[in-house]
Design a protein around this motif. Sequence first.
Motif, short mmCIF file in Angstrom:
data_model
loop_
_atom_site.label_atom_id
_atom_site.label_comp_id
_atom_site.label_asym_id
_atom_site.label_seq_id
_atom_site.Cartn_x
_atom_site.Cartn_y
_atom_site.Cartn_z
N MET A 1 0.87 -1.18 0.04
CA MET A 1 0.05 -0.02 -0.11
C MET A 1 0.82 1.28 0.00
O MET A 1 1.89 1.36 0.70
N LEU A 2 0.41 2.12 -0.79
CA LEU A 2 1.00 3.47 -0.88
C LEU A 2 0.41 4.43 0.02
O LEU A 2 -0.94 4.76 -0.09
N THR A 3 1.18 5.17 1.17
CA THR A 3 0.40 6.10 1.93
C THR A 3 0.85 7.41 1.23
O THR A 3 1.88 7.82 1.32
N LEU A 4 -0.25 8.15 1.16
CA LEU A 4 -0.05 9.79 0.96
C LEU A 4 0.21 10.50 2.34
O LEU A 4 -0.24 10.12 3.17
N PRO A 5 0.84 11.51 2.16
CA PRO A 5 1.35 12.41 3.04
C PRO A 5 0.18 13.36 3.67
O PRO A 5 -0.74 13.56 2.74
N PRO A 6 0.23 13.89 4.79
CA PRO A 6 -1.02 14.78 5.20
C PRO A 6 -1.10 15.87 4.28
O PRO A 6 -1.98 16.64 3.99
#
Length: 94
Positions: A1-6
Amino acid sequence: MLTLPPVLTHAVAAGFARGLKPELFAAGPAEVVADAGALQQFDSSALAVLLECRRHALAAGRHFSVRGAPARLRELAELYGVAELIPPAAVAAA
């Protein structure tokens, strides 16, 4: 999974996108899921990043979807006519 930053605005999107190496998408499950749940501050550049992720995933023969997209991000995707290109991830059965 790729997590996008805030924060994924024009000021930081290019740097984040440069970090998306094609090999990140080449191995793993049949679907690449981008987790947008942490997004708090973003603009249309977030859509550009998601579309880049999609290009990498499809080039690697994988499906692409987005989990936890904020309502405003979905609204932007509709406005730009790209909502069908960044579909929501299926919810796993409990």
